[in-house]
Design a protein around this motif. Sequence first.
Motif, short mmCIF file in Angstrom:
data_model
loop_
_atom_site.label_atom_id
_atom_site.label_comp_id
_atom_site.label_asym_id
_atom_site.label_seq_id
_atom_site.Cartn_x
_atom_site.Cartn_y
_atom_site.Cartn_z
N TYR A 198 63.59 77.36 61.39
CA TYR A 198 62.56 77.92 60.52
C TYR A 198 61.21 77.77 61.22
O TYR A 198 60.98 76.81 61.97
N GLU A 199 60.33 78.72 60.95
CA GLU A 199 59.03 78.70 61.63
C GLU A 199 58.11 77.65 61.03
O GLU A 199 57.38 76.96 61.76
N ASP A 200 58.11 77.52 59.71
CA ASP A 200 57.20 76.59 59.03
C ASP A 200 57.95 75.37 58.51
O ASP A 200 59.09 75.48 58.04
N ARG A 201 57.27 74.23 58.57
CA ARG A 201 57.89 72.99 58.12
C ARG A 201 58.21 73.02 56.63
O ARG A 201 59.21 72.45 56.19
N GLU A 202 57.36 73.72 55.87
CA GLU A 202 57.59 73.79 54.42
C GLU A 202 58.90 74.50 54.10
O GLU A 202 59.56 74.21 53.10
N ASP A 203 59.28 75.46 54.98
CA ASP A 203 60.53 76.18 54.76
C ASP A 203 61.74 75.27 54.92
O ASP A 203 62.79 75.50 54.29
N LEU A 204 61.61 74.24 55.75
CA LEU A 204 62.71 73.30 55.94
C LEU A 204 63.05 72.60 54.63
O LEU A 204 64.22 72.42 54.29
N ALA A 205 62.00 72.19 53.93
CA ALA A 205 62.21 71.48 52.67
C ALA A 205 62.92 72.38 51.65
O ALA A 205 63.84 71.95 50.95
N VAL A 206 62.50 73.64 51.59
CA VAL A 206 63.12 74.60 50.66
C VAL A 206 64.58 74.79 51.01
O VAL A 206 65.46 74.78 50.13
N ALA A 207 64.87 74.98 52.29
CA ALA A 207 66.25 75.21 52.74
C ALA A 207 67.12 73.98 52.47
O ALA A 207 68.28 74.12 52.05
N TYR A 208 66.59 72.80 52.72
CA TYR A 208 67.37 71.57 52.51
C TYR A 208 67.68 71.38 51.03
O TYR A 208 68.82 71.05 50.66
N ARG A 209 66.67 71.60 50.19
CA ARG A 209 66.90 71.46 48.73
C ARG A 209 67.94 72.46 48.24
O ARG A 209 68.70 72.18 47.31
N ALA A 210 67.97 73.64 48.86
CA ALA A 210 68.91 74.69 48.45
C ALA A 210 70.30 74.48 49.03
O ALA A 210 71.22 75.25 48.73
N GLY A 211 70.47 73.46 49.87
CA GLY A 211 71.78 73.17 50.44
C GLY A 211 72.15 74.08 51.60
O GLY A 211 73.33 74.19 51.96
N GLU A 212 71.15 74.70 52.24
CA GLU A 212 71.42 75.59 53.36
C GLU A 212 71.85 74.83 54.61
O GLU A 212 72.45 75.40 55.53
N CYS A 213 71.50 73.55 54.69
CA CYS A 213 71.86 72.75 55.86
C CYS A 213 72.37 71.38 55.41
O CYS A 213 72.07 70.92 54.31
N ASP A 214 73.16 70.75 56.28
CA ASP A 214 73.71 69.43 55.97
C ASP A 214 72.69 68.32 56.17
O ASP A 214 72.80 67.24 55.58
N ALA A 215 71.70 68.57 57.03
CA ALA A 215 70.68 67.57 57.32
C ALA A 215 69.40 68.29 57.70
O ALA A 215 69.41 69.46 58.09
N VAL A 216 68.29 67.56 57.58
CA VAL A 216 67.00 68.08 58.01
C VAL A 216 66.36 67.03 58.90
O VAL A 216 66.52 65.83 58.68
N THR A 217 65.65 67.48 59.94
CA THR A 217 65.04 66.54 60.86
C THR A 217 63.54 66.78 60.95
O THR A 217 63.06 67.91 60.85
#
Length: 361
Positions: A198-217
Motif C-alpha cells: 500500500y502507498e500510504d501507512r493509513e491504508d495498512l491499518a484499514v487493510a489489517y482491520r479488514a482481514g486482508e493480510c495475516d500480519a502488518v509491519t
Amino acid sequence: SLHSVWRFLRIPASAALLAAMLLGGQQTAFAQQAEAETEASAPFTISTLETVRTRGHVICAATNPLPGFAQVSPEGLWSGFDVDLCRAIAAAVFGDPSRVEFRPLSGQSRFAHLLMGEVDLVVRNSPWTMARDTQYGATYVTTSFFNGQAFMVPDRLGVVSAYELEDVTICVTSNSDASRRLDEFFFFNQLAYKELLYEDREDLAVAYRAGECDAVTGAASWLQAIRRTMPDPGSNSILPERLSKEPYGPVVRSNDPQWEAIVRRTLYALINAEEYGVTSINIESMMSARTPAIRRLLGAEEDVGSDIGLRPTWMRDVIGSVGNYGEIYARHFGAVAGAQLLRGQNALWLNGGLMYAPPVY
C-alpha cells in the motif's frame, strides 16, 4: 620589440588586477550577505532555563495525536507517554507538572520551531539518527523509548515470534525501508511470505482491520497506536522481534548545555527511581531510607541540583508528580491502557532491557 611585448603583457596584467579588485569586492559583498543571513537565522541563544522561569511554564512540542504517546481529550487535556516526560521537566523546574504548554508540530517543522526558541524541547516520535543529531542545531538528549520495525498479528494466527511467520500475507508500505527490511528478514530466515503493498501507512491499518493480510509491519509505536483503535485490542499482539533500530528521545537546542543536562538528568531520575524501587506511592516512606543512592535521589542527602540551577529536591518532585519510568510506561502501554505492549528493550537493564541510567553521585 621589447616595448611592444611589455604593452602586450601589461594589458592582461591590468585586467587581472581589475578582476581581482572586482572579485574581492564581490567576495566581500558575499561575506557580508552571508553574515547578515547567519545573524537573521541564528538560533535562540538565551538561557532556556531563564526563559522558562520568566515565562512561567515549559513549552513542549509533541506529536500530532498518536495513541499511547500523545493524545488530546475532547476537553483539550493532553495525555500519553511523551506528555508525561514533558510534565516531568515542568516538575523539575517548577515543582509543578501542570506548568507546561503542549504544541503539536508536524515532522517537517519541529526542528525549526525549536531552533527559533518557539518551543523549549521536542518530545515526539522522531527516531534518533546521526543526521538529525548533527545537521539541524539540535541534540538528542538520551533515549526514552526504544522503537523499531515489528509485526502485529491477530492472536488467532497462533504465533508468538516473527520466526514462526511462514506462508503468510503481510501488509507493508511500498517502496519503503520497511519493505526492504521485510524482504531481508524473510530471505535470511528462509521463510515464505507474500507482500500486500500500500502507498500510504493509513491504508495498512484499514487493510489489517479488514482481514486482508495475516500480519502488518511497521514501527512498534505505530502498530501500538493501530492496536489501541481496534474494537478488541487484546486480540492482537505485537511480536517481540525488531527489524530496525529507532530510538526515541527528547530533543533540545545544541547551544544550551545547562538545559540539555536538566532534560537528561530528569529522564535519568525516572529510570533510577524505578531501579531503586521508588514510586509516586511510596516516595514519602522512602525518605527514611538509609541507602545513600536513594537519599541522594530524593534530595535528603547532598545537593544534586544547584550545579544545573535546580533546587535540591527537584528529583523528588519529579517522581512524586509523574512516577518513575516503569509507572509511566505501565500507565500508557500496560494492561490498564487496554492494549499491553511488552517492555522488551524498554525494560531496565537489570531485567534484560536497555534502559540504563548513570548512578546519582
